[in-house]
Write an enzyme that holds these catalytic residues in place. Structure first.
Site, PDB file in Angstrom:
ATOM      1  N   GLU A   9       7.488  -6.192 -13.023  1.00 41.35           N
ATOM      2  CA  GLU A   9       8.260  -7.211 -11.741  1.00 41.35           C
ATOM      3  C   GLU A   9       7.653  -8.436 -11.611  1.00 41.35           C
ATOM      4  O   GLU A   9       8.202  -9.328 -11.899  1.00 41.35           O
ATOM      5  CB  GLU A   9       8.274  -6.409 -10.493  1.00 41.35           C
ATOM      6  CG  GLU A   9       9.317  -5.096 -10.385  1.00 41.35           C
ATOM      7  CD  GLU A   9       9.162  -4.536  -8.968  1.00 41.35           C
ATOM      8  OE1 GLU A   9       9.053  -5.288  -8.050  1.00 41.35           O
ATOM      9  OE2 GLU A   9       9.349  -3.363  -8.769  1.00 41.35           O
ATOM     10  N   ASP A  82       7.715  -1.188 -10.327  1.00 41.85           N
ATOM     11  CA  ASP A  82       7.040  -0.755  -9.027  1.00 41.85           C
ATOM     12  C   ASP A  82       7.337   0.752  -9.117  1.00 41.85           C
ATOM     13  O   ASP A  82       8.768   1.088  -9.224  1.00 41.85           O
ATOM     14  CB  ASP A  82       6.989  -1.608  -7.834  1.00 41.85           C
ATOM     15  CG  ASP A  82       5.852  -2.460  -8.120  1.00 41.85           C
ATOM     16  OD1 ASP A  82       5.229  -2.703  -9.029  1.00 41.85           O
ATOM     17  OD2 ASP A  82       6.008  -3.843  -7.145  1.00 41.85           O
ATOM     18  N   ASP A  84       7.867   2.476  -6.390  1.00 39.41           N
ATOM     19  CA  ASP A  84       8.849   2.837  -5.065  1.00 39.41           C
ATOM     20  C   ASP A  84      10.376   2.872  -5.539  1.00 39.41           C
ATOM     21  O   ASP A  84      10.757   2.511  -6.555  1.00 39.41           O
ATOM     22  CB  ASP A  84       8.482   1.906  -3.799  1.00 39.41           C
ATOM     23  CG  ASP A  84       8.778   0.434  -4.273  1.00 39.41           C
ATOM     24  OD1 ASP A  84       9.078   0.181  -5.441  1.00 39.41           O
ATOM     25  OD2 ASP A  84       8.239  -0.314  -3.321  1.00 39.41           O
ATOM     26  N   GLU A  86      12.673   0.538  -4.459  1.00 37.52           N
ATOM     27  CA  GLU A  86      12.937  -0.644  -4.859  1.00 37.52           C
ATOM     28  C   GLU A  86      12.774  -0.866  -6.110  1.00 37.52           C
ATOM     29  O   GLU A  86      13.720  -1.680  -7.084  1.00 37.52           O
ATOM     30  CB  GLU A  86      12.130  -1.739  -4.115  1.00 37.52           C
ATOM     31  CG  GLU A  86      12.844  -3.132  -3.723  1.00 37.52           C
ATOM     32  CD  GLU A  86      13.963  -2.821  -2.857  1.00 37.52           C
ATOM     33  OE1 GLU A  86      14.874  -3.668  -2.879  1.00 37.52           O
ATOM     34  OE2 GLU A  86      14.008  -1.935  -2.122  1.00 37.52           O
ATOM     35  N   TYR A 286      -1.685   1.330  -5.708  1.00 37.28           N
ATOM     36  CA  TYR A 286      -0.538   0.536  -5.386  1.00 37.28           C
ATOM     37  C   TYR A 286      -0.395   0.391  -3.834  1.00 37.28           C
ATOM     38  O   TYR A 286      -0.859   1.533  -3.066  1.00 37.28           O
ATOM     39  CB  TYR A 286       0.891   1.422  -5.927  1.00 37.28           C
ATOM     40  CG  TYR A 286       2.150   0.978  -5.475  1.00 37.28           C
ATOM     41  CD1 TYR A 286       2.371  -0.499  -6.081  1.00 37.28           C
ATOM     42  CD2 TYR A 286       3.218   1.790  -4.738  1.00 37.28           C
ATOM     43  CE1 TYR A 286       3.500  -0.979  -5.788  1.00 37.28           C
ATOM     44  CE2 TYR A 286       4.332   0.943  -4.608  1.00 37.28           C
ATOM     45  CZ  TYR A 286       4.519  -0.200  -5.156  1.00 37.28           C
ATOM     46  OH  TYR A 286       5.663  -0.864  -5.214  1.00 37.28           O
ATOM     47  N   ARG A 288       1.775   0.092  -1.533  1.00 33.88           N
ATOM     48  CA  ARG A 288       2.954   0.313  -0.610  1.00 33.88           C
ATOM     49  C   ARG A 288       3.177   2.004  -0.731  1.00 33.88           C
ATOM     50  O   ARG A 288       3.657   2.825  -1.466  1.00 33.88           O
ATOM     51  CB  ARG A 288       4.337  -0.318  -0.973  1.00 33.88           C
ATOM     52  CG  ARG A 288       4.267  -1.898  -1.186  1.00 33.88           C
ATOM     53  CD  ARG A 288       5.671  -2.395  -1.444  1.00 33.88           C
ATOM     54  NE  ARG A 288       5.779  -3.628  -1.137  1.00 33.88           N
ATOM     55  CZ  ARG A 288       5.509  -4.786  -2.296  1.00 33.88           C
ATOM     56  NH1 ARG A 288       5.384  -4.201  -3.361  1.00 33.88           N
ATOM     57  NH2 ARG A 288       5.518  -6.005  -2.114  1.00 33.88           N
ATOM     58  N   HIS A 334       2.952   8.751  -3.284  1.00 33.35           N
ATOM     59  CA  HIS A 334       1.828   7.823  -3.668  1.00 33.35           C
ATOM     60  C   HIS A 334       0.394   8.145  -2.997  1.00 33.35           C
ATOM     61  O   HIS A 334       0.412   8.736  -1.765  1.00 33.35           O
ATOM     62  CB  HIS A 334       2.536   6.531  -3.183  1.00 33.35           C
ATOM     63  CG  HIS A 334       3.958   6.083  -3.534  1.00 33.35           C
ATOM     64  ND1 HIS A 334       4.561   6.675  -4.699  1.00 33.35           N
ATOM     65  CD2 HIS A 334       4.764   5.406  -2.958  1.00 33.35           C
ATOM     66  CE1 HIS A 334       5.569   6.161  -4.799  1.00 33.35           C
ATOM     67  NE2 HIS A 334       6.019   5.695  -3.826  1.00 33.35           N
TER      68      HIS A 334
END
Length: 690
Positions: A9, A82, A84, A86, A286, A288, A334
């Site tokens: 990303e 990533d 997640d 998204e 990570y 998030r 996560h």
């Protein structure tokens, strides 16, 4: 044979990943999403609710073309966006736009050689259930933003926006604002007895037995004075014990934002920017996540560090890794936010990165250390005389509590108590109670009446609002910084110099207009919908079922919203409050402009009455104008169609002359024009031969 295309990303990860992957890998960033719903159209509709995506701009189109060229020459395509939802959706958009049928998906929680190579060893397909969950969130946000915002603007009379998670966030601040405004302080009393030499120790009077029925506080000052005047007490109870205080868990996205603002005065956006930079350089995992637990490998790394000569301090780890229960709505497993290498004490290019890394390191290390221990002493004292303070009341008692730290444990590393789990009553630390024997009489040296006032609810800060958003299941921690920035930048919430948030009148207007009418404003509804999105991600509910039900409810609520609060007196369309920047004042204008040019003055945020000018008498020998005949109604051309005013200043006219006139809306069939009169309305001279 071509190289392996490795799509990520953010360009911030390029250097670290190129170094890890080495030759044979073509690492290319997508710069986030390559597609989105169209900006000026809804982009999704019933009955299938299939989103219609577009590449939003030329810059993104260039990125897509670059990815397509590289994919055509690659022997293998790996989508490493990533981990997640998204990121999963971004991977799907890339694969779909580039028609990549054999693309592989890999995820990793940290940018380290071990994590990246482990991910490469176990590629998978794109998880469409998680993609559907992200799409559902995006589509539902679009429906609220594009359908409710215009209706809200019409209802309130000014350009406003509604949001599926933005509006509940505003509601929390408005509710707190109104609770503060409605709060009436209660003046109440207590008493304490003081023993020993300065500083001595103290015992607090237990007021509960003396409260009036249904009262929470003691309101009788004389009763408190009598309790403070007691000079003979007997030790009724005495006990020594040990209290163990465990450390707070490692950081999640939400708790990191809260601690960074409390300890480092960093706002959520600034915190996430620094965390993103640390993650991209491979310094932390990570950032998030809503899982408060470390991976087994992280605990093993700590064991090795504490067993080495490089151990940072004389302290002890727990024999078995500590774990905490994640909240029920926690997304994917996560790992908590932690350093990727615990033996690195300092890292970062900027001051923000350095201090945030230190905070993360300290919290993660302390989380796996032994409990702090306190020696706790408590005594209950009973008054000897007077036996009671009032007829019918019991013998007054007083309680003294004190504590002393006897084993720092995790506090040797992190003596900053950021969480509820680690907080204790610090007043007890300043109360050195001596060893006492039950039955012994004591004579207080003095007594004091404690005069207190109840406090209004505390105003939110950005971090405490984020905490309540999480507690109420509104949005996701990874989006809190964006939500909070949005409600401040739009002027719905103001932040003062101390960081406290205040709801504006605009915010109150939004909640008054939408509250009780739309489900998404209600906290329980928002929490339930977030759970539905989780079930889509887990494959237990369908995208279509959740989106269709939510949209049908929203459509019914819009139908019941009703008409505008301030309709135009001329044509009935909604009036809008606008700002005349040149004059520094507001006015109200018809939303039907330029067809309807009605304007009204602003009267305390509401449309005022237009000043009526007396109709000018028609000059001798000339008939009255149409404007005078209509008494200010919508002016009409002599052909019967409405007129429209056209104005252009000299500076905007290529010829430098400018113009101001009224023209027929029937143009070009009717080319009649009229000059504006002193009142701004068209002068229509009615000739005798017409």
């Amino acid at each position: 044979m071509g190289s392996t295309l490795f799509v990520i990303e953010s360009p911030g990860k390029l250097d670290a990943l190129r170094k890890i992957l080495g030759p044979g890998f073509d690492v290319v960033p997508s710069f986030g999403h390559i597609r989105d719903l169209p900006e000026h159209d809804m982009g999704v509709a019933a009955p299938d609710y299939q989103p219609q995506y577009v590449v939003p701009d030329e810059r993104t189109r260039a990125t897509v073309d670059n990815l397509r060229r590289r994919a055509e020459h690659a022997s293998r395509v790996i989508l490493a966006t990533d981990m997640d939802r998204e990121g999963e959706a971004i991977a799907w958009h890339i694969a779909d736009e580039l028609d990549l049928r054999d693309a592989e998906r890999v995820v990793y929680g940290e940018i380290t050689p071990e994590a990246v190579h482990a991910a490469l060893a176990h590629p998978r397909r794109i998880n469409m259930a998680r993609v559907d969950a992200q799409q559902a969130r995006r589509v539902l946000d679009r429906f609220v933003g594009y359908e409710v915002s215009p209706a809200l603007s019409d209802k309130v009379g000014q350009r406003l926006s509604a949001g599926r998670v933005q509006t509940p966030a505003v509601r929390l601040v408005v509710d707190r604002e109104r609770a503060i405004r409605a709060f009436t302080p209660t003046h109440h009393f207590g008493a304490e007895l003081c023993f020993g030499d300065t500083p001595g120790w103290k015992a607090q009077w237990v007021t509960a037995p003396f409260l009036a029925p249904g009262s929470e506080y003691l309101l009788d000052n004389e009763l408190a004075a009598a309790a403070a005047a007691v000079r003979r007490v007997r030790v009724a109870e005495f006990a020594d014990s040990t209290r163990r205080v465990p450390p707070p868990p490692p950081f999640t996205t939400s708790t990191l934002q809260q601690a960074a603002q409390a300890r480092l005065k960093m706002k959520p956006t600034r915190t996430m920017e620094a965390a993103q930079a640390l993650y991209e350089r491979g310094a932390i995992t990570y950032m998030r996540t809503d899982n408060p637990n470390l991976a087994d490998a992280a605990y093993t790394q700590l064991v090795e560090l504490f067993a080495s000569e490089a151990r940072p301090f004389e302290a002890r780890l727990v024999a078995k890794k500590r774990t905490w229960k994640a909240k029920e709505s926690a997304q994917e497993a996560h790992e908590a936010i932690r350093p990727t290498h615990f033996d690195t004490r300092e890292i970062g290019d900027t001051l923000d990165e350095k201090i945030l890394y230190s905070l993360i390191w300290t919290r993660a290390v302390a989380s796996q250390m032994v409990d702090a221990q306190f020696a706790v002493r408590a005594a209950t004292l009973e008054a000897i005389e007077p036996v009671s303070l009032r007829v019918g009341t019991p013998r007054p008692t007083y309680v003294a509590r004190g504590k002393t730290l006897i084993d720092k444990g995790w506090k040797a590393v992190n003596d900053i108590e950021d969480s509820d789990e680690s907080k204790d009553d610090d007043d007890e630390s300043d109360n050195p109670i001596p060893a006492l024997c039950i039955g012994v009489e004591l004579a207080p040296k003095s007594g004091a009446v404690l005069s207190k006032n109840t406090k209004a609810p505390a105003r939110y800060t950005l971090s405490t609002l984020g905490k309540d958003l999480e507690a109420n299941g509104i949005g996701r921690p990874s989006t809190y910084a964006q939500i909070l920035d949005g409600i401040v930048s739009r002027g719905y919430v103001n932040e003062d110099g101390r960081g406290f948030l205040w709801a504006t009148l605009t915010a109150e207007s939004i909640i008054d207009a939408l509250g009780g009418k739309f489900g998404f404003v209600e906290l329980d509804y928002t929490r339930t919908l977030e759970a539905d999105l989780d079930e889509i991600a887990d494959g237990r509910k369908s995208y279509l079922g959740v989106v269709a039900a939510a949209h049908q409810q929203l459509a019914g609520e819009l139908a019941r919203l009703g008409g505008p609060k301030h309709p135009c007196p001329t044509c009935g369309k909604p009036l809008r409050r606008r700002e005349n920047k040149a004059k520094g004042e507001h006015f109200w204008g018809c939303s039907g402009y330029p067809t309807c040019t009605t304007t009204l003055p602003d009267d305390g945020g509401k449309p005022g009455k237009r000043a009526e000018k007396p109709a000018a008498a028609a000059p001798a020998g000339k008939p009255a104008t149409a404007a005078q005949h209509t008494g200010g109604a919508m002016p009409l051309c002599r052909c019967g169609k409405p007129l429209r005013r056209s104005i252009r200043s000299a500076k905007d006219d290529p010829k430098g002359k400018g113009w101001d006139f009224w023209g027929c809306t029937g143009y070009p069939t009717c080319k009649q024009t009229y000059k504006p009169g002193p009142d701004g309305r068209p002068v229509i001279v009615e000739r005798a031969y017409d």
